[in-house]
Design an enzyme around this catalytic site. Sequence first.
Site, mmCIF file in Angstrom:
data_model
loop_
_atom_site.group_PDB
_atom_site.id
_atom_site.type_symbol
_atom_site.label_atom_id
_atom_site.label_comp_id
_atom_site.label_asym_id
_atom_site.label_seq_id
_atom_site.Cartn_x
_atom_site.Cartn_y
_atom_site.Cartn_z
ATOM 1 N N ILE A 1 6.772 7.292 16.948
ATOM 2 C CA ILE A 1 6.494 7.997 15.683
ATOM 3 C C ILE A 1 5.212 8.833 15.790
ATOM 4 O O ILE A 1 5.212 10.008 15.453
ATOM 5 C CB ILE A 1 6.331 7.003 14.502
ATOM 6 C CG1 ILE A 1 7.524 6.051 14.432
ATOM 7 C CG2 ILE A 1 6.121 7.751 13.180
ATOM 8 C CD1 ILE A 1 8.792 6.599 13.881
ATOM 9 N N ARG B 1 -5.650 10.477 3.496
ATOM 10 C CA ARG B 1 -4.554 11.389 3.795
ATOM 11 C C ARG B 1 -3.513 11.448 2.683
ATOM 12 O O ARG B 1 -2.937 12.487 2.402
ATOM 13 C CB ARG B 1 -3.835 10.899 5.044
ATOM 14 C CG ARG B 1 -4.218 11.528 6.301
ATOM 15 C CD ARG B 1 -3.159 11.177 7.323
ATOM 16 N NE ARG B 1 -1.853 11.654 6.871
ATOM 17 C CZ ARG B 1 -1.418 12.880 7.045
ATOM 18 N NH1 ARG B 1 -2.139 13.755 7.678
ATOM 19 N NH2 ARG B 1 -0.240 13.227 6.592
ATOM 20 N N ARG C 1 -8.752 -1.127 3.825
ATOM 21 C CA ARG C 1 -7.944 -0.066 3.225
ATOM 22 C C ARG C 1 -6.556 -0.574 2.850
ATOM 23 O O ARG C 1 -5.949 -0.096 1.894
ATOM 24 C CB ARG C 1 -7.782 1.103 4.208
ATOM 25 C CG ARG C 1 -8.993 2.003 4.336
ATOM 26 C CD ARG C 1 -8.674 3.169 5.238
ATOM 27 N NE ARG C 1 -7.300 3.615 4.980
ATOM 28 C CZ ARG C 1 -6.436 4.019 5.905
ATOM 29 N NH1 ARG C 1 -6.788 4.069 7.160
ATOM 30 N NH2 ARG C 1 -5.234 4.387 5.574
ATOM 31 N N LYS D 1 0.841 -1.206 0.000
ATOM 32 C CA LYS D 1 0.000 0.000 0.000
ATOM 33 C C LYS D 1 0.875 1.254 0.000
ATOM 34 O O LYS D 1 0.621 2.201 -0.730
ATOM 35 C CB LYS D 1 -0.901 -0.005 1.248
ATOM 36 C CG LYS D 1 -1.607 1.310 1.512
ATOM 37 C CD LYS D 1 -2.498 1.233 2.718
ATOM 38 C CE LYS D 1 -1.879 1.721 4.003
ATOM 39 N NZ LYS D 1 -1.569 3.149 4.067
ATOM 40 N N ASN D 2 1.901 1.241 0.844
ATOM 41 C CA ASN D 2 2.717 2.448 0.963
ATOM 42 C C ASN D 2 3.658 2.651 -0.219
ATOM 43 O O ASN D 2 4.327 3.673 -0.316
ATOM 44 C CB ASN D 2 3.497 2.441 2.282
ATOM 45 C CG ASN D 2 2.558 2.607 3.471
ATOM 46 O OD1 ASN D 2 1.358 2.833 3.293
ATOM 47 N ND2 ASN D 2 3.100 2.506 4.668
ATOM 48 N N CYS E 1 -7.022 12.288 11.814
ATOM 49 C CA CYS E 1 -6.604 10.917 11.600
ATOM 50 C C CYS E 1 -6.718 10.183 12.921
ATOM 51 O O CYS E 1 -6.420 10.742 13.977
ATOM 52 C CB CYS E 1 -5.164 10.920 11.118
ATOM 53 S SG CYS E 1 -4.477 9.289 10.939
ATOM 54 N N ASP F 1 3.790 0.786 11.931
ATOM 55 C CA ASP F 1 2.614 0.096 11.386
ATOM 56 C C ASP F 1 2.477 -1.342 11.903
ATOM 57 O O ASP F 1 1.436 -1.970 11.694
ATOM 58 C CB ASP F 1 2.664 0.094 9.845
ATOM 59 C CG ASP F 1 2.391 1.480 9.282
ATOM 60 O OD1 ASP F 1 1.959 2.355 10.041
ATOM 61 O OD2 ASP F 1 2.614 1.680 8.069
HETATM 62 C C1 UD1 Z 1 3.873 6.921 6.157
HETATM 63 C C2 UD1 Z 1 3.068 5.675 5.938
HETATM 64 C C3 UD1 Z 1 2.441 5.185 7.230
HETATM 65 C C4 UD1 Z 1 3.498 5.034 8.305
HETATM 66 C C5 UD1 Z 1 4.347 6.290 8.439
HETATM 67 C C6 UD1 Z 1 5.520 6.140 9.372
HETATM 68 C C7 UD1 Z 1 2.318 5.911 3.650
HETATM 69 C C8 UD1 Z 1 1.163 6.092 2.731
HETATM 70 N N1 UD1 Z 1 2.026 5.932 4.961
HETATM 71 O O1 UD1 Z 1 2.969 7.927 6.609
HETATM 72 O O2 UD1 Z 1 1.812 3.934 6.987
HETATM 73 O O3 UD1 Z 1 2.879 4.775 9.540
HETATM 74 O O4 UD1 Z 1 4.874 6.657 7.140
HETATM 75 O O5 UD1 Z 1 6.326 5.093 8.979
HETATM 76 O O6 UD1 Z 1 3.441 5.707 3.235
HETATM 77 N N2 UD1 Z 1 5.447 14.831 10.468
HETATM 78 C C9 UD1 Z 1 5.518 16.186 10.749
HETATM 79 N N3 UD1 Z 1 5.405 17.080 9.704
HETATM 80 C C10 UD1 Z 1 5.250 16.664 8.416
HETATM 81 C C11 UD1 Z 1 5.188 15.275 8.140
HETATM 82 C C12 UD1 Z 1 5.291 14.388 9.206
HETATM 83 O O7 UD1 Z 1 5.661 16.590 11.904
HETATM 84 O O8 UD1 Z 1 5.175 17.518 7.534
HETATM 85 C C13 UD1 Z 1 5.539 13.852 11.593
HETATM 86 C C14 UD1 Z 1 4.212 13.095 11.760
HETATM 87 O O9 UD1 Z 1 3.310 13.816 12.554
HETATM 88 C C15 UD1 Z 1 4.667 11.817 12.417
HETATM 89 C C16 UD1 Z 1 6.056 11.585 11.819
HETATM 90 O O10 UD1 Z 1 6.454 12.844 11.266
HETATM 91 O O11 UD1 Z 1 4.785 11.986 13.804
HETATM 92 C C17 UD1 Z 1 6.087 10.518 10.750
HETATM 93 O O12 UD1 Z 1 5.244 10.877 9.695
HETATM 94 P P1 UD1 Z 1 5.550 10.489 8.184
HETATM 95 O O13 UD1 Z 1 6.845 9.743 8.106
HETATM 96 O O14 UD1 Z 1 5.387 11.709 7.353
HETATM 97 O O15 UD1 Z 1 4.371 9.479 7.885
HETATM 98 P P2 UD1 Z 1 3.427 9.446 6.610
HETATM 99 O O16 UD1 Z 1 4.207 9.720 5.393
HETATM 100 O O17 UD1 Z 1 2.209 10.250 6.894
#
Ligand code: UD1
Length: 417
Positions: free
Chosen positions: A328, A94, A398, A22-23, A118, A306
């Site tokens: 995380i 998202r 999902r 998925k990711n 979320c 995850d």
């Molecule tokens: C992706 C994965 C999700 C997984 C996560 C962490 C996909 C579609 N989803 O989500 O399944 O759980 O990585 O491995 O690939 N953050 C900020 N600011 C930002 C972006 C992120 O503060 O602009 C923080 C988030 O709040 C969170 C952390 O960074 O605490 C990790 O988020 P991120 O690595 O961005 O996860 P996703 O890409 O949303």
Amino acid sequence: MEKFVIEGGNRLEGSLSVKGGKNSILPILAAAVLCSSSEGVELYNIPDIVDMHVMTKILQSLGARVKYKNNTLLVNVEDLQSYTISDELMREMRSSIFLMGPLLARLGKVRVTYPGGCAIGPRPIDLHFKGLEAMGARIKEEKGYIMASASRLQGTEIHLDYPSVGATENLMMAAVLARGKTVINNAAKEPEIVDLQNFLNAMGADIRGAGTETVRIIGVEGLGKCSYRIIPDRIVAGTYLMAAAITGGRLLLKGIIPVHLDAVVAKMREAGVGIEATEDSLEVIGGRLKGVETVRTLPYPGFPTDLQAPIMALLTVAEGNSTIIESIFENRFKHVNELKRLNADISVKGRTAFIQGVKKLYGAEVEATDLRAGAALILAGLAAEGTTVISEIKHIDRGYERIELDLQQLGAKIMRI
Ligand code: UD1
């Protein structure tokens, strides 16, 4: 409203293979927007999961033509008619935020809304914005929409304050058509980032370094057609390994990339699970479960957030105490209360969960509060004595393709009603 009904207590036995992740597919579908070739892109090993269909619906709303058959996707984005993603679609998923980078790169503008709340806590997108702004995008809020524009993005050096998976991917996609060179420092290193790089390069991009903390992108003038097979889903693989382990069963998982699961296999072995690896398979051979001192979720190659809920399910029936630290996400313990309904002994303090293994879980009615929480409840239901009924299973669909069919094949008594 569909539910899963599980009669617990059966050992899982047999073999399975795992489809694409998925990711991987979500950012790769967003990246397909960058292909202006009349022949489009052909993607293989695509899981039939709800999130994939939502993403293709979003692409169609922008003007793409999409065909999905036998786990193959044909995506043609020759005509891109819109740069706006409707609020309704943004709220559905998202990951729609991934389209900001590619739409900006291809059309010079994009209009989206905030992806909304979320179940696993606040998920800011400031790092996405900061990186795009560093590349010359102007971003402003207009009547509830976020409007970003740039005549052509400019390559630059970006340091991410945190190795965000989504921000790294969004910025890579924005940079492939930018003028000059972009360097992303403190980039996320997840295997899905490497998959995205390989896909973009197959379309003609010039990216190196994905999988390390520095990704370098040299902008090109355009991207063309390609055929690409996405990598297997390491989270689905991990879930199935734990499903076998919690039932004391035996499972050969084929067609996977075991190295992507190193941190998971290490923790499972620590918990007493026998696991044998070959180059493209992992085999779980039961074992007497025992508690592990600490599971700490971390960016890759650390233990994946995850699989935090699924390993918690496993540890609820392990002998002794275990501790899980979620580093995380702020609020990713919604499964705790549901697991407790099944007799699990868990207490939470801040981001730490303390688990005291119990001899038995007992079936009950529970709710899948999010995707991975739902997976954890299935695992617990498989081990529990009696009947477990899981509601809100739309969350599970999902990210898992008809999970009940795979589990039934291994001897589980699980039904969708
Ligand atoms: C992706 C994965 C999700 C997984 C996560 C962490 C996909 C579609 N989803 O989500 O399944 O759980 O990585 O491995 O690939 N953050 C900020 N600011 C930002 C972006 C992120 O503060 O602009 C923080 C988030 O709040 C969170 C952390 O960074 O605490 C990790 O988020 P991120 O690595 O961005 O996860 P996703 O890409 O949303």
